[in-house]
Design a protein around this motif. Structure first.
Motif, PDB file in Angstrom:
ATOM      1  N   VAL A 395     -26.161 -77.719  27.822  1.00  0.00           N
ATOM      2  CA  VAL A 395     -26.894 -76.219  27.384  1.00  0.00           C
ATOM      3  C   VAL A 395     -26.161 -75.308  26.038  1.00  0.00           C
ATOM      4  CG1 VAL A 395     -27.638 -76.314  29.614  1.00  0.00           C
ATOM      5  CG2 VAL A 395     -25.469 -76.060  29.053  1.00  0.00           C
ATOM      6  N   TRP A 417     -23.115 -69.747  23.767  1.00  0.00           N
ATOM      7  CA  TRP A 417     -24.545 -69.865  22.523  1.00  0.00           C
ATOM      8  C   TRP A 417     -23.700 -69.836  21.155  1.00  0.00           C
ATOM      9  CZ3 TRP A 417     -28.368 -73.333  23.912  1.00  0.00           C
ATOM     10  CH2 TRP A 417     -29.347 -73.490  22.190  1.00  0.00           C
ATOM     11  N   GLN A 513     -35.681 -77.616  25.052  1.00  0.00           N
ATOM     12  CA  GLN A 513     -34.992 -76.948  26.291  1.00  0.00           C
ATOM     13  C   GLN A 513     -35.183 -76.408  25.837  1.00  0.00           C
ATOM     14  OE1 GLN A 513     -30.800 -76.757  23.790  1.00  0.00           O
ATOM     15  NE2 GLN A 513     -30.225 -77.415  25.770  1.00  0.00           N
ATOM     16  N   ARG A 516     -30.647 -72.717  28.442  1.00  0.00           N
ATOM     17  CA  ARG A 516     -29.544 -73.038  27.242  1.00  0.00           C
ATOM     18  C   ARG A 516     -28.730 -71.877  28.253  1.00  0.00           C
ATOM     19  NH1 ARG A 516     -33.541 -71.356  22.772  1.00  0.00           N
ATOM     20  NH2 ARG A 516     -34.852 -70.660  24.597  1.00  0.00           N
TER      21      ARG A 516
END
Length: 719
Positions: A395, A417, A513, A516
């Motif tokens: 993730v 991220w 995906q 995340r």
């Protein structure tokens, strides 16, 4: 139970945020630093202003403005433009290719009027006066521009002001020179099919012979986003080449045009007529072409070095897969002077491998139980490669340095991220970082990821959404006992003593995906604000874990994914603050397909479902995508039958809302019509909403606001 839900909805009515704050694509988006263009000086980058009038230069070190690359109001001479839609810079940094009056073709392709700006003279020239151009590519020295018009390749020589066709056999819906067909653009991410060699004496391009691909037609209904939508009393047909599963694909040929001899040669690449060339480029010295090929089943990859003058191809890398080879592998390929780097998941995870141009020495650059998700480049002085990885879990994304001794060091050991835009000498980078609770923060840092200046922190935006429902990450087990990545968005004003209806959102397509550790505000947050517990799991088939997790769905789409979505729904419904009698599902595209499969599965827990732009049968979808995971209908008849919502529609007994755009060139409106026609024949009642003139994404005219209002109304009635 119903009263608890009503009370939750009523308690939220005073929220300062409304549907527009969540679903208006402009309002809901945080501020961003637009994609930057590193300049050859390695110290500055170029970025366009919001009005498309100025391209400013900024220092990578300080973030301060260092000048202007282009200013529409300062152009000298007779050729001027008021604003531009996009730009790129020649390799020597002296010329700027700009485009205006863009007209969309497919998802990423467009035609436009192209211009070249000379920084030294401050003058501008048109690339062509003969009509809109497509896919223009500027030469390294900025003197030449190759482009496609009328399915033929042209080269515009800006010094001599010539505009010459180098192919003449281009024909609509038959032969395309220099630009990808629909399938290559959609499924391989190809935006242009032309490349200049290092000294700009050879232009290599792909030719697509789509004459054997069947035509697909639908009525081109106009939306009211367009001027004068009822101008034509008879709607027009829109016809293009679109190969369904089991039908022919374009035959592709690689051609090299020599500017000195004005002659073209076809490269002798050993592929079958229906094999693919998903990517090609020149090597680090700009001399030979590096060509990736895939067999038709997309489980056998070969990488060739091809001499553009002798046309001879030499095999350097060859790999086979038990299932499919993902196109994401090829996006990691990089070519340097004396070696090249390529992506492969042959170890069970996606990693980088290094080879010389003779193909005799190949070694792993990265290894371990994680994936490399981006390859940013190489610092020759340090012997260091810079990549993005899932080192901290699927993730997360983290930028890392791969040292010459093989060590991999995360530049910021922080969950979230992280993405990077690097200077051309790999000395600086613009860091973008967010997580589920923090909007994107942009910071200029050194190669080690430290120091620098924050250029955008989205503080005001963060304050605006401080009370909005937020995503929480967790793990959920499927029926096989395997952990699935999951998230949950609790309703605004959440109270553990209230029972909330559960809405399962999913996509779950192969190698996709949804879960995340990244900031996100959209219609799902809006639905949570209306009193729903919005949940999601990435089940088997999704990407960025071990390849075995994705390969589990090979040749049998929709089966294990449905089982995992139902397992996730049962888990969330069992939570003490969830109402297990009120569980719904919602998905878009592959997720819309999943909604239909889930509602038809015996014993499913769903009381209702929302299906947006679904595939109704894999025989109705494009061949490159579908055959990658299912082979052809002839090779896998049983798989196509068991994976078809049409085959199981008799088991659809829950309230259904199905929505699609009539001009969807990706998942055709025909899917929705066929599925609803089947429901009609079975005497089923359902809700349906069509968006006339809209494509797959429904981004025009702020349609997302209406779409989510409709979903909220449907859920309020049935959930």
């Amino acid at each position: 139970m119903i009263m608890a839900g009503v009370m939750a909805l009523g308690a939220l009515s005073a929220s300062a945020l409304d549907v527009n704050d969540y679903c208006d694509l402009k309002k809901a988006a945080p501020k961003s630093v637009k994609e930057i263009t590193p300049m050859p000086d390695s110290e500055t980058y170029a970025a366009a202003d919001e009005d498309g009038k100025v391209i400013a230069l900024y220092s990578f070190k300080t973030g301060e403005k260092a000048g202007e690359l282009f200013n529409a109001d300062a152009v000298k001479g007779d050729v001027k433009i008021e604003a531009f839609d996009g730009f790129c810079v020649s390799a020597n940094g002296q010329k700027v290719l700009l485009w205006t009056d863009s007209e969309k073709i497919y998802r990423n392709s467009f035609t436009a009027e192209y211009y070249v700006y000379d920084r030294m003279r401050q003058t501008m020239k048109r690339v062509s006066t003969q009509g809109p151009q497509r896919g223009a590519v500027i030469s390294h020295d900025g003197r030449l521009v190759a482009y496609m018009r009328g399915n033929n390749v042209f080269i515009s020589n800006l010094d001599y002001e010539t505009d010459r066709a180098i192919t003449t056999d281009g024909k609509l819906n038959a032969i395309i020179n220099g630009a990808p067909d629909w399938s290559y653009e959609e499924e391989f991410g190809m935006t242009t099919a032309m490349r200049w060699n290092g000294d700009d004496t050879i232009l290599a391009f792909l030719q697509f012979d789509e004459s054997g691909v069947p035509e697909y037609s639908f009525m081109d209904y106009k939306s009211y986003c367009q001027p004068d939508p009822v101008k034509d009393p008879y709607p027009q047909d829109y016809t293009y080449k679109y190969g369904l599963a089991g039908y022919p694909v374009s035959k592709v040929t690689l051609i090299a045009y020599d500017l000195d001899t004005r002659s073209s040669k076809t490269m002798q690449i050993p592929i079958e007529a229906e094999d693919y060339i998903p990517t090609f480029d020149f090597d680090g010295k700009g001399e030979n072409m590096m060509v990736v090929t895939l067999n038709h089943a997309q489980n056998h990859m070969r990488l060739f070095r091809v001499n553009p003058r002798s046309t001879v191809a030499r095999l350097l890398v060859e790999e086979k897969s038990e299932a499919w080879i993902a196109p994401e592998n090829f996006g990691l390929n990089r070519y340097y002077d004396n070696f090249f780097v390529y992506g492969s998941d042959k170890s069970g995870y996606r990693h980088l491998y290094k080879s010389n141009y003779e193909g005799g020495s190949q070694s792993a650059l990265t290894s371990g139980d994680f994936n490399v998700t981006a390859n940013y480049g190489y610092d020759a002085a340090k012997g260091t490669h810079y990549v993005q990885t899932t080192k901290l879990g699927a993730v997360n994304r983290n930028v890392a340095a791969v040292k010459s001794n093989g060590a991999l060091d995360l530049l910021n050991n922080q969950p979230g991220w992280e993405e990077a835009m690097w200077s051309s000498n790999m000395k600086y980078w613009l860091r973008e970082w967010s997580d589920v609770t923090t909007p994107p923060v942009y910071t200029l840092v050194g190669a080690d990821g430290k120091g620098g200046k924050t250029v955008e922190d989205n503080a005001a935006y963060k304050a605006k959404y401080a009370a909005a429902p937020r995503m929480e990450l967790l793990k959920v087990r499927n029926d096989a006992g395997q952990e699935m990545d999951a998230y949950m968005i609790k309703p605004e004003g959440f109270s553990a003593g209230t029972k909330y209806p559960v809405l399962m959102y999913q996509y779950n397509g192969p190698d996709s995906q949804e879960v995340r550790n990244k900031w996100r505000v959209d219609g799902l947050n809006y639905l949570a604000s209306q009193g729903y517990l919005v949940c999601c799991v990435d089940g088997r088939g999704t990407g960025f874990r071990a390849r075995s997790w994705a390969y589990a769905v090979y040749k049998n789409l929709g089966d294990l994914e449905t089982s995992d979505q139902i397992a996730g729904a049962r888990y969330f419904a069992s939570l003490p603050y969830a109402d297990s009698s009120r569980v719904g599902c919602f998905g878009w595209s592959y997720g819309g397909y999943m909604t239909l499969m889930e509602l038809q599965r015996a014993g499913n827990p769903f009381k209702c479902g929302v299906s947006m732009a679904p595939v109704a049968d894999w025989r109705f979808y494009d061949n490159i995508y579908t055959e990658r995971y299912m082979l052809t209908p002839r090779q896998n008849e049983r798989g196509y039958t068991t994976s078809s919502p049409l085959e199981g529609s008799a088991n659809m007994n829950a309230p259904l809302l199905i929505m699609s755009g009539t001009n969807d060139d990706n998942v055709h409106f025909y899917n929705t019509l066929e599925y609803t026609a089947k429901l009609n024949s079975e005497g089923k009642i359902f809700d349906m909403m069509a968006y006339a003139g809209f494509d797959h994404s429904l981004r025009k005219c702020n349609a997302r606001v209406q779409l989510y209002r409709k979903i909220a109304d449907f859920l309020k009635l049935h959930l």
